[in-house]
Design an enzyme around this catalytic site. Structure first.
Site, PDB file in Angstrom:
ATOM      1  N   ASN A 247       0.889  -1.245  -0.107  1.00  0.00           N
ATOM      2  CA  ASN A 247      -0.094  -0.012  -0.021  1.00  0.00           C
ATOM      3  C   ASN A 247       1.001   1.199   0.028  1.00  0.00           C
ATOM      4  O   ASN A 247       1.333   1.423   0.996  1.00  0.00           O
ATOM      5  CB  ASN A 247      -0.744  -0.032   1.379  1.00  0.00           C
ATOM      6  CG  ASN A 247      -1.814   0.867   1.137  1.00  0.00           C
ATOM      7  OD1 ASN A 247      -2.000   2.032   0.710  1.00  0.00           O
ATOM      8  ND2 ASN A 247      -2.999   0.801   2.072  1.00  0.00           N
TER       9      ASN A 247
ATOM     10  N   ARG B 256      -2.428  -1.777  -3.623  1.00  0.00           N
ATOM     11  CA  ARG B 256      -3.421  -0.738  -3.782  1.00  0.00           C
ATOM     12  C   ARG B 256      -2.986   0.230  -4.792  1.00  0.00           C
ATOM     13  O   ARG B 256      -1.844   0.964  -4.761  1.00  0.00           O
ATOM     14  CB  ARG B 256      -3.567   0.056  -2.410  1.00  0.00           C
ATOM     15  CG  ARG B 256      -4.443   1.187  -2.217  1.00  0.00           C
ATOM     16  CD  ARG B 256      -4.473   1.918  -0.983  1.00  0.00           C
ATOM     17  NE  ARG B 256      -5.364   3.103  -1.098  1.00  0.00           N
ATOM     18  CZ  ARG B 256      -4.834   4.281  -0.521  1.00  0.00           C
ATOM     19  NH1 ARG B 256      -3.772   4.548   0.005  1.00  0.00           N
ATOM     20  NH2 ARG B 256      -5.750   5.121  -0.744  1.00  0.00           N
TER      21      ARG B 256
ATOM     22  N   HIS C 170     -11.544   5.849  -2.188  1.00  0.00           N
ATOM     23  CA  HIS C 170     -11.793   4.944  -0.868  1.00  0.00           C
ATOM     24  C   HIS C 170     -12.703   3.937  -0.982  1.00  0.00           C
ATOM     25  O   HIS C 170     -13.227   3.293  -0.230  1.00  0.00           O
ATOM     26  CB  HIS C 170     -12.499   5.785   0.400  1.00  0.00           C
ATOM     27  CG  HIS C 170     -11.535   6.939   0.900  1.00  0.00           C
ATOM     28  ND1 HIS C 170     -12.234   8.043   1.362  1.00  0.00           N
ATOM     29  CD2 HIS C 170     -10.281   6.855   1.212  1.00  0.00           C
ATOM     30  CE1 HIS C 170     -11.274   8.795   1.840  1.00  0.00           C
ATOM     31  NE2 HIS C 170     -10.188   8.093   1.770  1.00  0.00           N
TER      32      HIS C 170
ATOM     33  N   ARG D  16      -7.789  18.908   3.845  1.00  0.00           N
ATOM     34  CA  ARG D  16      -8.545  19.324   2.302  1.00  0.00           C
ATOM     35  C   ARG D  16      -9.944  19.965   2.466  1.00  0.00           C
ATOM     36  O   ARG D  16     -10.658  19.914   3.500  1.00  0.00           O
ATOM     37  CB  ARG D  16      -8.740  18.113   1.497  1.00  0.00           C
ATOM     38  CG  ARG D  16      -7.648  17.242   0.922  1.00  0.00           C
ATOM     39  CD  ARG D  16      -7.724  15.935   0.405  1.00  0.00           C
ATOM     40  NE  ARG D  16      -7.132  15.162   1.060  1.00  0.00           N
ATOM     41  CZ  ARG D  16      -7.418  13.750   1.006  1.00  0.00           C
ATOM     42  NH1 ARG D  16      -8.403  13.471   0.040  1.00  0.00           N
ATOM     43  NH2 ARG D  16      -6.715  12.749   1.601  1.00  0.00           N
TER      44      ARG D  16
ATOM     45  N   ASP E 133      -5.944  17.479  13.148  1.00  0.00           N
ATOM     46  CA  ASP E 133      -6.627  16.343  13.876  1.00  0.00           C
ATOM     47  C   ASP E 133      -7.650  16.548  14.571  1.00  0.00           C
ATOM     48  O   ASP E 133      -7.922  17.217  15.451  1.00  0.00           O
ATOM     49  CB  ASP E 133      -5.275  16.092  15.067  1.00  0.00           C
ATOM     50  CG  ASP E 133      -5.144  14.553  15.292  1.00  0.00           C
ATOM     51  OD1 ASP E 133      -6.198  14.144  15.932  1.00  0.00           O
ATOM     52  OD2 ASP E 133      -4.241  13.937  15.196  1.00  0.00           O
TER      53      ASP E 133
ATOM     54  N   GLU F 219      -8.331  -2.249   4.815  1.00  0.00           N
ATOM     55  CA  GLU F 219      -8.135  -2.152   3.455  1.00  0.00           C
ATOM     56  C   GLU F 219      -7.106  -3.338   3.050  1.00  0.00           C
ATOM     57  O   GLU F 219      -7.352  -3.660   1.761  1.00  0.00           O
ATOM     58  CB  GLU F 219      -7.600  -0.707   3.080  1.00  0.00           C
ATOM     59  CG  GLU F 219      -8.780   0.324   2.953  1.00  0.00           C
ATOM     60  CD  GLU F 219      -8.084   1.601   2.950  1.00  0.00           C
ATOM     61  OE1 GLU F 219      -7.611   2.108   3.834  1.00  0.00           O
ATOM     62  OE2 GLU F 219      -8.367   2.387   1.965  1.00  0.00           O
TER      63      GLU F 219
HETATM   64  P1  ADP Z   1      -5.978   8.074   7.166  1.00  0.00           P
HETATM   65  O1  ADP Z   1      -7.023   8.637   6.278  1.00  0.00           O
HETATM   66  O2  ADP Z   1      -4.537   8.858   7.044  1.00  0.00           O
HETATM   67  O3  ADP Z   1      -5.507   6.684   7.023  1.00  0.00           O
HETATM   68  P2  ADP Z   1      -6.916   7.682   9.627  1.00  0.00           P
HETATM   69  O4  ADP Z   1      -8.007   6.831   9.363  1.00  0.00           O
HETATM   70  O5  ADP Z   1      -5.810   7.317  10.661  1.00  0.00           O
HETATM   71  O6  ADP Z   1      -6.366   8.499   8.711  1.00  0.00           O
HETATM   72  O7  ADP Z   1      -7.789   8.854  10.674  1.00  0.00           O
HETATM   73  C1  ADP Z   1      -7.009  10.197  11.153  1.00  0.00           C
HETATM   74  C2  ADP Z   1      -8.081  10.935  11.775  1.00  0.00           C
HETATM   75  O8  ADP Z   1      -8.607  10.116  12.934  1.00  0.00           O
HETATM   76  C3  ADP Z   1      -7.322  12.154  12.637  1.00  0.00           C
HETATM   77  O9  ADP Z   1      -8.250  13.328  12.285  1.00  0.00           O
HETATM   78  C4  ADP Z   1      -7.534  11.854  13.995  1.00  0.00           C
HETATM   79  O10 ADP Z   1      -7.594  12.892  14.790  1.00  0.00           O
HETATM   80  C5  ADP Z   1      -8.710  10.836  13.920  1.00  0.00           C
HETATM   81  N1  ADP Z   1      -8.563   9.968  15.206  1.00  0.00           N
HETATM   82  C6  ADP Z   1      -7.814   8.850  15.510  1.00  0.00           C
HETATM   83  N2  ADP Z   1      -8.189   8.530  16.578  1.00  0.00           N
HETATM   84  C7  ADP Z   1      -9.217   9.309  17.128  1.00  0.00           C
HETATM   85  C8  ADP Z   1      -9.713   9.441  18.539  1.00  0.00           C
HETATM   86  N3  ADP Z   1      -9.681   8.472  19.456  1.00  0.00           N
HETATM   87  N4  ADP Z   1     -10.679  10.413  18.612  1.00  0.00           N
HETATM   88  C9  ADP Z   1     -10.891  11.394  17.726  1.00  0.00           C
HETATM   89  N5  ADP Z   1     -10.434  11.231  16.422  1.00  0.00           N
HETATM   90  C10 ADP Z   1      -9.456  10.370  16.293  1.00  0.00           C
END
Ligand code: ADP
Length: 405
Positions: free
Chosen positions: A7, A98, A186, A247, A289, A390
């Site tokens: 990936n 992927r 996705h 984004r 985040d 995935e």
């Molecule tokens: P990617 O799209 O890069 O694979 P992820 O699926 O890991 O990303 O998602 C990242 C997002 O998930 C970030 O916005 C992060 O803040 C959020 N996130 C991860 N853990 C938590 C949590 N415990 N509570 C709220 N948001 C979370």
């Protein structure tokens, strides 16, 4: 069967090796027997390779100027050192990649041939950060494992059956003929979540109408009817649709024209603004985040509160748009980082749809239970949290292709 999944992204490369025994695919993901990841972003001076296998973990630094060698370094850890899990690389039966963009041609995973490679190359203009990395991975495997079949699993494939009314943009039709259309992304995650939802609900996927919410750094929704994606929020690129980590999602396109005319923005600056500096990061001014947003709301930070309210507004608007393409809703599925872990996001999004009778059990929701129904017993719409897998979905596609051959 030993299935290697690669990936490759613009800034990272994740790999896993699955061992599937027997003639049937396990209904649930088995643990990979080896996992590796390269992060090219943590430092400018080196990339970090982390590997996990046999209960051991190793970490090493890689030369950022030799990224193409990254795949060989990763594969070395399969046959050498503490994480050795194979005598020879030739024990690998199939390699799945992927691939972010498959254009209009692929609605299924496909065995990689020179034509498929040429297509992935041709699509570099549409996925400049990803398709080159995928080709590097495919070519590295060709060199190291020339006899092993390779499979491309496209992020766009699941949405390829979307009706033209959704796929075509309302701009002069000749642009559709030149490839400017909605592709959706996705797809591997949306498809996996739909299949897992059907398993959890104990019903055939072909009988269900679902909305899947993939809410990570990138966010998208899909309306899935009888197992087919009939609409999705991302479009020509993964920039369309919901507000995301960095984004913007959909905005009035005239803003771009205004910025070009009045503020002399060029294409590169606009790309950066909309892809890297917008979304949650653009509003908080600090972080992309969701955890930051939630923590700072507690501290009374008004921008964090605005970012949350906007994220929910766009999410609810998107769910509403997806509803318009279904005739009923059997389940709303939350997945990926925010979808799986953020109870306040799920709660706020669901509150918008109480008029459908949809109700979540707030106690269950607060615990963010994986692969679980968090709706109340009397809710006519089920609400599921599903941990998206995935890599396992890619491995499953590879398994099916090898079996059918
Ligand atoms: P990617 O799209 O890069 O694979 P992820 O699926 O890991 O990303 O998602 C990242 C997002 O998930 C970030 O916005 C992060 O803040 C959020 N996130 C991860 N853990 C938590 C949590 N415990 N509570 C709220 N948001 C979370």
């Amino acid at each position: 069967m030993k299935i290697l999944v690669l990936n490759a992204g613009s800034s990272s490369q994740k790999s896993s090796l699955y061992h599937v025994e027997g003639n049937t695919l396990p209904s649930q993901r088995p643990e990979p027997i080896w996992e590796a990841s390269i992060d090219w972003t943590a430092s400018n001076d080196f990339g970090t390779l982390k590997v996990k296998a046999n209960g051991n973990k190793t970490e090493m630094k890689l030369d950022p100027n030799k990224r193409v060698e990254g795949v060989s370094k990763v594969l070395e850890t399969l046959t050498e050192g503490d994480t050795k899990i194979l005598e020879e690389l030739s024990e690998i039966d199939v390699v799945g990649h992927r691939v972010v963009h498959g254009g209009s041609d692929y609605s299924e995973a496909t065995r990689i041939t020179s034509e498929v490679k040429a297509k992935i190359e041709q699509l570099i203009t549409l996925a400049p950060n990803h398709n080159p990395a995928h080709l590097e991975g495919i070519e590295a495997i060709e060199r190291l494992l020339p006899d092993v079949p390779q499979v491309a699993v496209f992020d766009t494939a699941f949405h390829n059956k979307m009706p033209r009314s959704s796929a075509v943009y309302p701009i002069p039709y000749e642009w559709f003929e030149k490839g400017i259309r909605r592709y959706g992304f996705h797809g591997t995650s949306h498809k996996y979540c739909a299949q897992r939802a059907a398993q959890l609900l104990g019903k055939p996927l072909e009988s269900l109408q679902l909305i899947t919410c993939h809410l990570g750094n990138g966010c998208s929704l899909a309306a899935i009817r009888d197992g087919i994606s009939v609409d999705t929020t991302m479009g020509f690129t993964p920039l369309e649709g919901l507000m995301m980590g960095t984004r913007s999602g959909s905005i009035d396109p005239a803003i771009l024209i205004y910025l070009m005319w009045e503020h002399k923005f060029n294409a590169e600056q606009l790309y950066h603004l909309l892809n890297k500096e917008s979304g949650i990061k653009g509003i908080t001014g600090k972080s992309s985040d969701m955890r930051y947003v939630l923590e700072h709301i507690e501290k009374g930070d008004e921008r964090a509160k605005l970012a949350f309210d906007m994220f929910i507004h766009h999410l609810k608007t998107g769910i509403g748009a997806m509803l318009g393409n279904l005739t009923r809703l059997d389940a709303l599925v939350f997945s990926a980082g925010i979808g799986e872990h953020s109870a306040p996001v799920r709660e706020a999004a669901c509150q918008g749809f109480e008029f459908l009778g949809l109700k979540i059990d707030l106690e269950k929701d607060a615990k963010s239970p994986v692969d679980t129904d968090i709706s109340t017993e009397d809710s006519p719409v089920r609400v599921l949290i599903i941990h998206t897998e995935e890599d396992w979905a890619i491995a499953s596609e590879c398994w099916q292709i090898v079996q059918s051959n």
